[in-house]
Design a protein around this motif. Structure first.
Motif, PDB file in Angstrom:
ATOM      1  N   SER A  88       0.855  -1.195   0.000  1.00 14.50           N
ATOM      2  CA  SER A  88       0.000   0.000   0.000  1.00 14.50           C
ATOM      3  C   SER A  88       0.888   1.242   0.000  1.00 14.50           C
ATOM      4  CB  SER A  88      -0.910   0.015   1.230  1.00 14.50           C
ATOM      5  OG  SER A  88      -1.735  -1.139   1.262  1.00 14.50           O
ATOM      6  N   THR A  89       0.367   2.321  -0.532  1.00  8.77           N
ATOM      7  CA  THR A  89       1.117   3.570  -0.528  1.00  8.77           C
ATOM      8  C   THR A  89       1.335   4.033   0.899  1.00  8.77           C
ATOM      9  OG1 THR A  89       0.092   4.180  -2.641  1.00  8.77           O
ATOM     10  CG2 THR A  89       1.189   5.930  -1.406  1.00  8.77           C
ATOM     11  N   HIS A  90       2.566   4.351   1.230  1.00  8.09           N
ATOM     12  CA  HIS A  90       2.958   4.652   2.607  1.00  8.09           C
ATOM     13  C   HIS A  90       2.366   5.988   3.064  1.00  8.09           C
ATOM     14  CE1 HIS A  90       5.651   5.498   6.045  1.00  8.09           C
ATOM     15  NE2 HIS A  90       5.755   4.187   6.119  1.00  8.09           N
ATOM     16  N   PRO A  91       2.020   6.103   4.370  1.00  9.28           N
ATOM     17  CA  PRO A  91       1.503   7.377   4.892  1.00  9.28           C
ATOM     18  C   PRO A  91       2.442   8.556   4.669  1.00  9.28           C
ATOM     19  CG  PRO A  91       1.112   5.607   6.469  1.00  9.28           C
ATOM     20  CD  PRO A  91       1.949   5.020   5.374  1.00  9.28           C
ATOM     21  N   LYS A  92       3.744   8.313   4.588  1.00  9.78           N
ATOM     22  CA  LYS A  92       4.668   9.416   4.316  1.00  9.78           C
ATOM     23  C   LYS A  92       4.308  10.116   3.014  1.00  9.78           C
ATOM     24  CE  LYS A  92       9.585  10.513   3.871  1.00  9.78           C
ATOM     25  NZ  LYS A  92      10.977  10.020   3.985  1.00  9.78           N
ATOM     26  N   ILE A  93       3.735   9.363   2.071  1.00  6.38           N
ATOM     27  CA  ILE A  93       3.318   9.924   0.785  1.00  6.38           C
ATOM     28  C   ILE A  93       1.891  10.452   0.879  1.00  6.38           C
ATOM     29  CG2 ILE A  93       2.870   9.396  -1.641  1.00  6.38           C
ATOM     30  CD1 ILE A  93       5.122   7.341  -1.506  1.00  6.38           C
ATOM     31  N   THR A  94       0.975   9.620   1.384  1.00  2.00           N
ATOM     32  CA  THR A  94      -0.435  10.013   1.393  1.00  2.00           C
ATOM     33  C   THR A  94      -0.707  11.185   2.326  1.00  2.00           C
ATOM     34  OG1 THR A  94      -0.903   8.339   3.096  1.00  2.00           O
ATOM     35  CG2 THR A  94      -1.154   7.675   0.797  1.00  2.00           C
ATOM     36  N   GLU A  95       0.111  11.342   3.375  1.00  2.00           N
ATOM     37  CA  GLU A  95      -0.095  12.439   4.328  1.00  2.00           C
ATOM     38  C   GLU A  95       0.623  13.717   3.917  1.00  2.00           C
ATOM     39  OE1 GLU A  95       1.012  10.956   8.137  1.00  2.00           O
ATOM     40  OE2 GLU A  95      -0.589   9.432   8.189  1.00  2.00           O
ATOM     41  N   SER A  96       1.171  13.726   2.698  1.00  2.00           N
ATOM     42  CA  SER A  96       1.817  14.937   2.177  1.00  2.00           C
ATOM     43  C   SER A  96       1.177  15.321   0.850  1.00  2.00           C
ATOM     44  CB  SER A  96       3.322  14.700   1.993  1.00  2.00           C
ATOM     45  OG  SER A  96       3.944  14.408   3.209  1.00  2.00           O
ATOM     46  N   PRO A  97      -0.109  15.717   0.893  1.00  2.00           N
ATOM     47  CA  PRO A  97      -0.786  16.102  -0.349  1.00  2.00           C
ATOM     48  C   PRO A  97      -0.127  17.317  -0.990  1.00  2.00           C
ATOM     49  CG  PRO A  97      -2.088  16.754   1.555  1.00  2.00           C
ATOM     50  CD  PRO A  97      -0.971  15.908   2.069  1.00  2.00           C
ATOM     51  N   ASP A  98      -0.144  17.348  -2.302  1.00  2.00           N
ATOM     52  CA  ASP A  98       0.430  18.428  -3.106  1.00  2.00           C
ATOM     53  C   ASP A  98       1.951  18.441  -3.079  1.00  2.00           C
ATOM     54  OD1 ASP A  98      -2.145  19.282  -3.730  1.00  2.00           O
ATOM     55  OD2 ASP A  98      -2.216  20.602  -1.978  1.00  2.00           O
ATOM     56  N   LYS A  99       2.568  17.551  -2.282  1.00  2.00           N
ATOM     57  CA  LYS A  99       4.024  17.434  -2.296  1.00  2.00           C
ATOM     58  C   LYS A  99       4.434  16.074  -2.856  1.00  2.00           C
ATOM     59  CE  LYS A  99       8.163  17.778   0.585  1.00  2.00           C
ATOM     60  NZ  LYS A  99       8.707  17.965   1.965  1.00  2.00           N
ATOM     61  N   PHE A 100       3.937  14.996  -2.225  1.00  2.00           N
ATOM     62  CA  PHE A 100       4.242  13.649  -2.689  1.00  2.00           C
ATOM     63  C   PHE A 100       3.021  12.936  -3.267  1.00  2.00           C
ATOM     64  CE2 PHE A 100       7.505  13.841   0.917  1.00  2.00           C
ATOM     65  CZ  PHE A 100       8.497  14.301   0.065  1.00  2.00           C
ATOM     66  N   TYR A 101       1.857  13.308  -2.757  1.00  2.00           N
ATOM     67  CA  TYR A 101       0.631  12.636  -3.194  1.00  2.00           C
ATOM     68  C   TYR A 101      -0.218  13.590  -4.017  1.00  2.00           C
ATOM     69  CZ  TYR A 101      -3.526   9.683  -2.889  1.00  2.00           C
ATOM     70  OH  TYR A 101      -4.606   8.898  -3.199  1.00  2.00           O
ATOM     71  N   PRO A 102      -0.772  13.168  -5.134  1.00  2.00           N
ATOM     72  CA  PRO A 102      -0.856  11.791  -5.655  1.00  2.00           C
ATOM     73  C   PRO A 102       0.268  11.402  -6.613  1.00  2.00           C
ATOM     74  CG  PRO A 102      -2.252  13.196  -6.963  1.00  2.00           C
ATOM     75  CD  PRO A 102      -1.603  14.091  -5.931  1.00  2.00           C
TER      76      PRO A 102
END
Length: 417
Positions: A88-102
């Motif tokens: 699953s996509t790690h929270p480090k990515i999903t919890e950084s919208p507009d930077k790492f996610y999507p």
């Protein structure tokens, strides 16, 4: 216990696991705990067999025998410790919208190669000497965003290029497997291929190159900057590994056939320690960024990039660049209108704008991101230069302070007049 490189509960839990699996057994004179302690003193603190023998009141033969016994036992246990824990996509990515996610959705980790010192016969030195002045083995490792090693391939000569080691890992029956639709981040030493996403070449990439407010100037630099921020996970894992197990940073005094096994065992023990809580030998991310490590790879993989994944990288970079300025904040309107008013008195605008930044901060807006849109215009140049000179070192010039509605009203009133 510090010489054992793990806390007391973690140590005894590992002894219990090895005893439960039947991998180590108590003998008449040496318990499992003492066998493991001998091993950890050697790989953790880089003590010689003779030093450990004197410290533990054992013969050199006893220490050597149980070192190899424990090494074989943990190698057998390694497959239970080194594995992919989640796709699953790690929270480090999903919890950084507009930077790492999507943008990096589907990324499950990062991979890289590192060189570990090795001791080889004189006739083999040339094969093991590559980018270092001393013989090394080239180790490929894959790391998730929790710093767990999920795949390790050790034993390749130091002269082998990273891309060749990766190709070997992908071609092995029990080698590196990339789940469909997922991918790993890699550095510019690797080509873009199915499941492997490196940065753009010949464009700024390393974090040091973006230091002191040197913001990305184009979509490729923006992609590389964020890619680098995520990929440093594997660099942190390597740093923690070598910091914990000193034998990996020094010339080993064990046979060549055991040196690759030691690397795998150290990675397995690293995962074991992390599974039971934070590791004191792992720096937190802010501390790590202060050191700003950079990859030592200087040779690029010249294989042709896979078109599909090269296009995916271009699409991600373009989306990042577009989203960087496509917000509905009032500050967007400010920068858009500034391009049409190049003759506005600079001092009045700057003074009112900076006064509002310092005294009134109602909405969190990344100032420099928006001013970059007008960087080539006179207004953008005035504001960024002024802030850089007046507030350097306070955080304003790094784009972490805010600008609110009051600044909009003040600047717009100057333009209206």
């Amino acid at each position: 216990m510090r010489e054992l490189r793990m806390s007391r509960p973690v140590f005894y839990k590992l002894c219990a696991r090895l005893r439960e699996r039947g991998l180590l057994v108590d003998t008449l004179h040496v318990s499992v705990e003492e066998q493991l302690a001998m091993f950890l003193k050697i790989v953790g603190k880089y003590h010689t067999h003779s030093y450990v023998a004197i410290a533990m009141w054992r013969s050199g033969w006893t220490v050597s025998t149980y070192f190899n016994t424990v090494l074989r036992a943990i190698v057998k246990l390694a497959h239970e410790l080194i594995y992919v824990r989640s796709i699953s996509t790690h929270p480090k990515i999903t919890e950084s919208p507009d930077k790492f996610y999507p943008y990096f959705e589907g990324c499950i980790g990062a991979l890289d190669g590192t060189h570990i010192k090795t001791c080889v016969p004189a006739k083999s030195v040339d094969r093991f000497r590559g980018c270092k002045s001393y013989p090394t083995q080239n180790v490929l490792a894959v790391v998730d965003f929790d710093l767990h090693f999920t795949y390790v391939l050790a034993g390749w000569e130091g002269s082998a290029h990273d891309s060749l080691v990766l190709q070997d890992a992908l071609s092995r029956p029990n080698g590196l497997k990339i789940p469909e639709g997922k991918f790993y981040l890699a550095d510019a030493g690797y080509a873009t291929r199915l499941g492997i996403l490196p940065p753009y070449r010949e464009v700024r990439y390393h974090l040091k190159e973006f230091h002191r407010a040197q913001d990305p100037k184009c979509l490729k630099e923006l992609f590389n900057h964020r890619h680098s921020q995520l990929r440093t996970t594997v660099e942190r894992a390597f740093g923690a590994l070598k910091n914990c197990f000193k034998i990996l940073s020094n010339k080993p005094f064990i046979p060549l056939k055991s040196q690759a096994k030691v690397v795998i065992v150290c990675c397995a023990l690293h995962n074991w320690i992390l599974d039971d809580g934070p590791d004191e030998f792992i720096y937190d991310e802010p501390t790590w960024y202060n050191h700003l490590p950079r990859s030592k790879n200087c040779v690029s993989d010249r294989q042709a990039d896979v078109r599909e994944w090269a296009a995916k990288r271009d699409s991600i970079a373009q989306q990042m660049w577009n989203d960087r300025f496509n917000n509905d904040s009032p500050l967007d309107k400010l920068t858009e209108s500034s391009t049409d008013t190049p003759n506005v008195p600079a001092n009045s605008i700057v003074c009112n704008l900076t006064l509002s930044i310092v005294n009134y901060q109602p909405e969190q807006v990344h100032l420099r991101n928006y001013l970059n849109a007008a960087l080539d215009q006179s207004f953008g140049t005035w504001v960024t230069d002024y802030l850089g000179a007046k507030y350097r070192g306070t955080g304003v010039d790094d784009g972490v302070e805010t600008c609110g509605i009051l600044a909009m009203l003040q600047v717009e009133s100057i333009w209206m007049n």
